[in-house]
Design a protein around this motif. Structure first.
Motif, PDB file in Angstrom:
ATOM      1  N   SER A 111       0.843  -1.190   0.000  1.00 33.13           N
ATOM      2  CA  SER A 111       0.000   0.000   0.000  1.00 33.13           C
ATOM      3  C   SER A 111       0.885   1.250   0.000  1.00 33.13           C
ATOM      4  CB  SER A 111      -0.913   0.007   1.233  1.00 33.13           C
ATOM      5  OG  SER A 111      -0.158   0.245   2.402  1.00 33.13           O
ATOM      6  N   THR A 112       0.359   2.313  -0.568  1.00 29.40           N
ATOM      7  CA  THR A 112       1.070   3.598  -0.542  1.00 29.40           C
ATOM      8  C   THR A 112       1.247   4.064   0.904  1.00 29.40           C
ATOM      9  OG1 THR A 112       0.105   4.119  -2.677  1.00 29.40           O
ATOM     10  CG2 THR A 112       0.984   5.971  -1.435  1.00 29.40           C
ATOM     11  N   ALA A 113       0.246   3.762   1.742  1.00 22.95           N
ATOM     12  CA  ALA A 113       0.315   4.189   3.145  1.00 22.95           C
ATOM     13  C   ALA A 113       1.514   3.560   3.851  1.00 22.95           C
ATOM     14  CB  ALA A 113      -0.975   3.821   3.875  1.00 22.95           C
ATOM     15  N   CYS A 114       1.829   2.287   3.524  1.00 21.00           N
ATOM     16  CA  CYS A 114       3.000   1.647   4.143  1.00 21.00           C
ATOM     17  C   CYS A 114       4.282   2.342   3.692  1.00 21.00           C
ATOM     18  CB  CYS A 114       3.047   0.166   3.791  1.00 21.00           C
ATOM     19  SG  CYS A 114       1.961  -0.822   4.835  1.00 21.00           S
ATOM     20  N   VAL A 115       4.350   2.690   2.410  1.00 21.74           N
ATOM     21  CA  VAL A 115       5.538   3.382   1.903  1.00 21.74           C
ATOM     22  C   VAL A 115       5.694   4.728   2.628  1.00 21.74           C
ATOM     23  CG1 VAL A 115       6.639   4.347  -0.157  1.00 21.74           C
ATOM     24  CG2 VAL A 115       5.289   2.253  -0.354  1.00 21.74           C
ATOM     25  N   VAL A 116       4.585   5.429   2.786  1.00 21.49           N
ATOM     26  CA  VAL A 116       4.604   6.744   3.442  1.00 21.49           C
ATOM     27  C   VAL A 116       4.968   6.596   4.926  1.00 21.49           C
ATOM     28  CG1 VAL A 116       3.138   8.703   4.117  1.00 21.49           C
ATOM     29  CG2 VAL A 116       2.975   7.759   1.806  1.00 21.49           C
ATOM     30  N   GLN A 117       4.408   5.575   5.572  1.00 25.07           N
ATOM     31  CA  GLN A 117       4.717   5.322   6.993  1.00 25.07           C
ATOM     32  C   GLN A 117       6.222   5.183   7.177  1.00 25.07           C
ATOM     33  OE1 GLN A 117       5.884   2.259   8.385  1.00 25.07           O
ATOM     34  NE2 GLN A 117       4.847   1.971  10.364  1.00 25.07           N
TER      35      GLN A 117
END
Ligand code: UT7
Length: 340
Positions: free
Chosen positions: A90-96
């Motif tokens: 997920s993009t959210a994991c990359v951002v995290q």
């Protein structure tokens, strides 16, 4: 007391593409595009910029504005229809990872242009139950990379960018909040799922060649976005005003009492028609389409951040955020800024 928006941030890539530029390769022009949409130009992600890099920039600014450290964040949600990778990670994991939110869970939420309000509602539930943690809610999109640049009726509409909010709850840690000033509607009409589509999901998985082996991706037509503009337009005008009215009615208030409406920036004519239906002056509606175009899930948080920076969102103001998008989805939230 209660659940609060602690800070906002947004990021628009420096590269700008004016309508005149599009008119060089397509049978269109600035006059037609502006008069039919309210758009003159849009920001476009540059080399090395992706949905996650823009999301991280907006998220970092929101954390700084909120004075919240990355490790205090318990949840990162990225609302997007244009993830870096499809479908994982997920993009959210990359951002995290980029932001160092080491104590946060992370997931993407896909509800198209209404996605940010859907995500905000999930985050509101999270901080309600875990008041000692913060939530970072981001809308980020690179729509210019998935539109069909040969279709003049759809490619002109979109732009890239990201917006973010940090949510917190100042009730005593461990106590689930019962106080809220917000009221939310999340809805969908799947009968209109063919109105805005991008092919290329598992439903149109790679076809098999004669010897039973899946064809190579390069030998299959590229996924494309298709848009039934008029049908979406009609749905949007009807839905935005209905959601806003229903929110007011359920709280025993009237649209006239609203200070500001943050509607999804899809087309200025949609927003003007919504204002007329709600019998509200257009000046109560935030409008940035002229220079940002439609940034899908990023449009509402970008608008909120711009309003905060312009000093036009003051504590105690009654506001509505309302959006619609592919699905068809729709969503609205009524709140007393900055409480949710
Ligand atoms: O976030 C959700 C995403 N989707 C949307 O927001 C879409 C909502 N819909 C709209 O914004 C509008 O329907 C559009 C802007 C997409 C189209 O505006 P319209 O006033 O509904 O135009 P139309 O589709 O009815 O087209 C009218 C004419 C057509 O020509 P003919 O058939 O009458 O000769 C189109 O081919 O305008 C033509 N046209 C254009 N002409 C110059 C369509 N796009 C263009 C263009 N430049 N870019």
């Amino acid at each position: 007391m209660g659940i609060k928006i602690l800070g906002t941030g947004s990021y628009l890539p420096p590269k700008v593409v004016h309508n005149d530029e599009i008119g060089k390769s397509l049978d269109t022009n600035d006059e037609w595009i502006f008069s039919h949409t309210g758009i003159h130009s849009r920001h476009v992600a540059g080399d090395g910029e992706t949905t996650s890099t823009m999301a991280a920039k907006a998220g970092k600014l929101a954390l700084e504005a909120a004075n919240v450290k990355p490790e205090e964040v318990g949840l990162v949600i990225v609302a997007t229809s244009t993830p870096d990778y499809n479908p994982f990670p997920s993009t959210a994991c990359v951002v995290q990872g980029m932001l160092g939110c080491v104590n946060a869970g992370a997931f993407d939420l896909q509800a198209a242009c209404a996605g940010f309000i859907y995500a905000l509602e999930q985050a509101r539930g999270f901080v309600n139950f875990y008041p000692d943690k913060k939530a970072l809610v981001i809308g980020s999109e690179t729509l210019t990379r998935v539109v069909d640049w040969s279709d003049r009726s759809s490619c002109i509409l979109f732009g890239d960018g990201a917006g973010a909010l940090v949510l917190g709850n100042d009730e005593a840690p461990g106590v689930a909040s019962t106080k809220t000033t917000a009221h939310t509607i999340l809805g969908a009409d799947g009968n209109g799922s063919h109105f805005i589509m991008r092919t290329g999901g598992t439903r149109d998985a790679l076809p098999f060649s004669e010897n039973g082996v899946p064809m190579k991706p390069e030998s299959v037509e590229r996924p494309e976005m298709t848009l039934m503009g008029h049908d979406v337009f009609m749905f949007a005008v009807k839905t935005l005003s209905k959601v806003a009215r229903d929110l007011c009615e359920s709280l025993g208030t009237s649209p006239e009492e609203l200070d500001r409406v943050f509607a999804h920036q899809a087309n200025s004519r949609i927003i003007e028609a919504t204002a007329r239906r709600m019998k509200l002056p257009l000046s109560k509606f935030w409008l940035n389409l002229e220079t940002t175009a439609n940034t899908s899930a990023a449009s509402v948080p970008i608008s909120l951040d711009q309003a905060v920076k312009a000093g036009e969102l003051k504590d105690g103001m009654k506001i509505i955020m309302v959006g619609f998008g592919a699905g068809l989805t729709y969503a609205g939230t009524y709140c007393t800024w900055p409480n949710l």
